[in-house]
Design a protein around this motif. Structure first.
Motif, PDB file in Angstrom:
ATOM      1  N   GLY A 142     -16.716  15.530  -3.038  1.00  0.00           N
ATOM      2  CA  GLY A 142     -16.162  14.416  -2.359  1.00  0.00           C
ATOM      3  C   GLY A 142     -16.584  13.211  -2.715  1.00  0.00           C
ATOM      4  N   HIS A 143     -18.023  12.762  -2.814  1.00  0.00           N
ATOM      5  CA  HIS A 143     -18.558  11.315  -3.619  1.00  0.00           C
ATOM      6  C   HIS A 143     -18.107  11.071  -4.498  1.00  0.00           C
ATOM      7  CE1 HIS A 143     -21.227  14.293  -6.173  1.00  0.00           C
ATOM      8  NE2 HIS A 143     -21.225  12.999  -6.466  1.00  0.00           N
ATOM      9  N   ARG A 144     -17.179  11.843  -5.814  1.00  0.00           N
ATOM     10  CA  ARG A 144     -17.083  11.811  -6.907  1.00  0.00           C
ATOM     11  C   ARG A 144     -15.696  10.562  -7.069  1.00  0.00           C
ATOM     12  NH1 ARG A 144     -17.246  17.033 -10.427  1.00  0.00           N
ATOM     13  NH2 ARG A 144     -19.745  17.081 -10.260  1.00  0.00           N
ATOM     14  N   MET A 145     -14.663  10.210  -5.742  1.00  0.00           N
ATOM     15  CA  MET A 145     -14.363   9.018  -5.395  1.00  0.00           C
ATOM     16  C   MET A 145     -14.382   8.240  -4.441  1.00  0.00           C
ATOM     17  SD  MET A 145     -11.533  10.344  -5.992  1.00  0.00           S
ATOM     18  CE  MET A 145      -9.860   9.571  -5.832  1.00  0.00           C
ATOM     19  N   ASP A 146     -15.582   8.258  -4.047  1.00  0.00           N
ATOM     20  CA  ASP A 146     -16.431   6.228  -4.102  1.00  0.00           C
ATOM     21  C   ASP A 146     -16.490   5.511  -4.639  1.00  0.00           C
ATOM     22  OD1 ASP A 146     -17.178   7.229  -1.030  1.00  0.00           O
ATOM     23  OD2 ASP A 146     -18.731   8.139  -1.903  1.00  0.00           O
ATOM     24  N   GLY A 147     -15.552   4.493  -4.934  1.00  0.00           N
ATOM     25  CA  GLY A 147     -15.276   3.575  -5.542  1.00  0.00           C
ATOM     26  C   GLY A 147     -14.170   3.796  -6.859  1.00  0.00           C
ATOM     27  N   PHE A 148     -13.180   4.329  -6.657  1.00  0.00           N
ATOM     28  CA  PHE A 148     -11.948   4.809  -7.615  1.00  0.00           C
ATOM     29  C   PHE A 148     -11.489   3.574  -6.891  1.00  0.00           C
ATOM     30  CE2 PHE A 148      -8.538   6.673  -9.586  1.00  0.00           C
ATOM     31  CZ  PHE A 148      -8.980   7.525 -10.091  1.00  0.00           C
ATOM     32  N   MET A 184       0.410  -0.906  -0.292  1.00  0.00           N
ATOM     33  CA  MET A 184      -0.223  -0.046   0.543  1.00  0.00           C
ATOM     34  C   MET A 184       0.978   1.366  -0.088  1.00  0.00           C
ATOM     35  SD  MET A 184      -3.460  -0.550   2.210  1.00  0.00           S
ATOM     36  CE  MET A 184      -2.700  -0.818   3.967  1.00  0.00           C
ATOM     37  N   LEU A 185       0.295   2.470  -0.757  1.00  0.00           N
ATOM     38  CA  LEU A 185       0.727   3.704  -0.522  1.00  0.00           C
ATOM     39  C   LEU A 185       0.065   4.627   0.024  1.00  0.00           C
ATOM     40  CD1 LEU A 185       2.214   3.653  -4.409  1.00  0.00           C
ATOM     41  CD2 LEU A 185       3.654   3.220  -2.400  1.00  0.00           C
ATOM     42  N   ALA A 186       0.464   5.180   0.818  1.00  0.00           N
ATOM     43  CA  ALA A 186      -0.145   6.592   1.227  1.00  0.00           C
ATOM     44  C   ALA A 186      -0.220   7.470   0.383  1.00  0.00           C
ATOM     45  CB  ALA A 186       0.209   7.074   2.733  1.00  0.00           C
ATOM     46  N   MET A 187      -0.542   9.401   0.425  1.00  0.00           N
ATOM     47  CA  MET A 187      -0.093   9.764  -0.803  1.00  0.00           C
ATOM     48  C   MET A 187      -0.705  11.236  -0.023  1.00  0.00           C
ATOM     49  SD  MET A 187      -1.319  10.684  -4.865  1.00  0.00           S
ATOM     50  CE  MET A 187      -3.265  11.560  -4.792  1.00  0.00           C
ATOM     51  N   GLN A 188      -0.321  12.376  -0.299  1.00  0.00           N
ATOM     52  CA  GLN A 188      -0.684  13.698   0.610  1.00  0.00           C
ATOM     53  C   GLN A 188      -0.333  14.350  -0.393  1.00  0.00           C
ATOM     54  OE1 GLN A 188      -0.173  15.585   3.994  1.00  0.00           O
ATOM     55  NE2 GLN A 188      -2.141  16.293   4.143  1.00  0.00           N
ATOM     56  N   TYR A 189      -1.113  15.446  -1.037  1.00  0.00           N
ATOM     57  CA  TYR A 189      -0.461  17.591  -1.217  1.00  0.00           C
ATOM     58  C   TYR A 189      -1.395  18.213  -0.959  1.00  0.00           C
ATOM     59  CZ  TYR A 189      -4.702  16.511  -4.271  1.00  0.00           C
ATOM     60  OH  TYR A 189      -5.659  15.802  -4.464  1.00  0.00           O
ATOM     61  N   SER A 190      -1.314  19.394  -0.474  1.00  0.00           N
ATOM     62  CA  SER A 190      -1.901  20.232  -0.122  1.00  0.00           C
ATOM     63  C   SER A 190      -1.507  21.985  -0.881  1.00  0.00           C
ATOM     64  CB  SER A 190      -0.651  20.541   1.238  1.00  0.00           C
ATOM     65  OG  SER A 190      -1.331  21.443   2.532  1.00  0.00           O
ATOM     66  N   GLY A 202      -3.474   2.427  -8.821  1.00  0.00           N
ATOM     67  CA  GLY A 202      -4.340   3.587  -8.080  1.00  0.00           C
ATOM     68  C   GLY A 202      -3.982   5.178  -8.983  1.00  0.00           C
ATOM     69  N   ILE A 203      -2.822   5.426  -7.814  1.00  0.00           N
ATOM     70  CA  ILE A 203      -2.173   6.735  -7.901  1.00  0.00           C
ATOM     71  C   ILE A 203      -1.944   7.096  -9.368  1.00  0.00           C
ATOM     72  CG2 ILE A 203       0.019   7.754  -7.428  1.00  0.00           C
ATOM     73  CD1 ILE A 203      -0.127   5.977  -5.258  1.00  0.00           C
ATOM     74  N   ASN A 204      -1.535   6.227 -10.578  1.00  0.00           N
ATOM     75  CA  ASN A 204      -0.952   6.885 -11.312  1.00  0.00           C
ATOM     76  C   ASN A 204      -2.946   7.135 -12.461  1.00  0.00           C
ATOM     77  OD1 ASN A 204       1.313   5.749 -11.408  1.00  0.00           O
ATOM     78  ND2 ASN A 204       0.893   4.763 -12.475  1.00  0.00           N
ATOM     79  N   ARG A 205      -4.064   6.424 -12.193  1.00  0.00           N
ATOM     80  CA  ARG A 205      -4.910   6.506 -12.467  1.00  0.00           C
ATOM     81  C   ARG A 205      -5.586   8.112 -12.289  1.00  0.00           C
ATOM     82  NH1 ARG A 205      -8.170   1.268 -12.207  1.00  0.00           N
ATOM     83  NH2 ARG A 205      -6.856   1.088 -14.378  1.00  0.00           N
ATOM     84  N   PHE A 206      -5.437   7.885 -11.156  1.00  0.00           N
ATOM     85  CA  PHE A 206      -5.695   9.370 -10.200  1.00  0.00           C
ATOM     86  C   PHE A 206      -5.218  10.196 -11.392  1.00  0.00           C
ATOM     87  CE2 PHE A 206      -5.755  12.893  -6.886  1.00  0.00           C
ATOM     88  CZ  PHE A 206      -7.270  13.284  -7.015  1.00  0.00           C
ATOM     89  N   LEU A 207      -3.911  10.568 -11.017  1.00  0.00           N
ATOM     90  CA  LEU A 207      -2.925  11.727 -11.583  1.00  0.00           C
ATOM     91  C   LEU A 207      -3.583  12.296 -12.980  1.00  0.00           C
ATOM     92  CD1 LEU A 207      -0.031  10.901  -9.714  1.00  0.00           C
ATOM     93  CD2 LEU A 207      -1.908  12.374  -9.109  1.00  0.00           C
ATOM     94  N   ALA A 208      -3.769  11.355 -13.856  1.00  0.00           N
ATOM     95  CA  ALA A 208      -4.183  10.964 -14.616  1.00  0.00           C
ATOM     96  C   ALA A 208      -5.713  11.134 -15.081  1.00  0.00           C
ATOM     97  CB  ALA A 208      -3.989   9.705 -16.348  1.00  0.00           C
ATOM     98  N   SER A 209      -6.853  11.719 -14.299  1.00  0.00           N
ATOM     99  CA  SER A 209      -8.326  11.830 -14.379  1.00  0.00           C
ATOM    100  C   SER A 209      -8.304  12.996 -14.621  1.00  0.00           C
ATOM    101  CB  SER A 209      -8.673  11.132 -12.807  1.00  0.00           C
ATOM    102  OG  SER A 209      -7.678  12.252 -12.322  1.00  0.00           O
TER     103      SER A 209
END
Length: 186
Positions: A27-33, A1-7, A69-76
């Motif tokens: 916020g709900h748009r990330m449910d099930g990502f 697992m990987l934790a990620m944060q930006y601020s 998952g990180i890669n998919r999110f950052l390209a979303s």
């Protein structure tokens, strides 16, 4: 697992109701990502109740199953919209040593994040074992609703991330950032 944060640090006079509304609306748009264990939509206002926060912050914290998952999110499109609104953030990543996430962690209203430097030549196996044993307790022995600990070898630091039911005065201590949880996506 990987934790990620930006601020994102926002201006001192920024209306944080805008951030709270954005979280409420989106916020709900990330449910099930795919690949997401959780995303906490975190924000902090300049010292609203003596919590030691000196800046207005929007600082989501994620736990991912893997880097896919990180890669998919950052390209979303969602991340593209975020950067269009707030700019291009530096993203911190930690390899997770241990996570404790019982079902009630989703009830969290407060989060704390502590980043600790790892001294050169530290016995990493011993540090990992100790931090993993203590993952679900803070320095005062209080048990949070959920927690994780991970490390980052580029700057040799570890992160302790904890989720709490409510704010307690001893959470705002040196080296610990306290946030409000606007939404927790799973």
């Amino acid at each position: 697992m990987l934790a990620m944060q930006y601020s994102f640090t926002l201006p001192a006079d920024y209306d944080m109701a805008i951030i709270r509304r954005r979280i409420s609306d989106n916020g709900h748009r990330m449910d099930g990502f795919p690949g997401l264990v959780f995303k906490t939509f975190l924000h902090a206002s300049r010292d609203p109740q003596g919590r030691g926060t000196h800046e207005n912050l929007y600082a989501p914290f994620y736990l991912w199953e893997s880097n896919e998952g990180i890669n998919r999110f950052l390209a979303s499109p969602g991340f593209a919209a975020l950067t269009a609104s707030f700019g291009w953030p530096a993203i911190k990543l930690w390899s997770v040593w241990q996570a404790h996430l019982p079902p009630e962690f989703t009830q969290a209203k407060i989060a704390t994040r502590e980043i600790v430097q790892i001294d050169p030549f530290t016995d990493l196996a011993e540090l990992q074992a100790r931090e993993s044993r203590l993952v679900n307790f803070d320095q005062n022995g209080d048990a949070p609703l959920g927690s994780l600990v991970g490390f980052e070898p580029n700057t040799w630091s570890l992160v302790r991330f904890r989720l709490w039911r409510s704010y307690e005065n001893d959470l705002a201590k040196a080296g610990t950032q306290v946030y409000e949880v606007g939404y927790l996506a799973r």
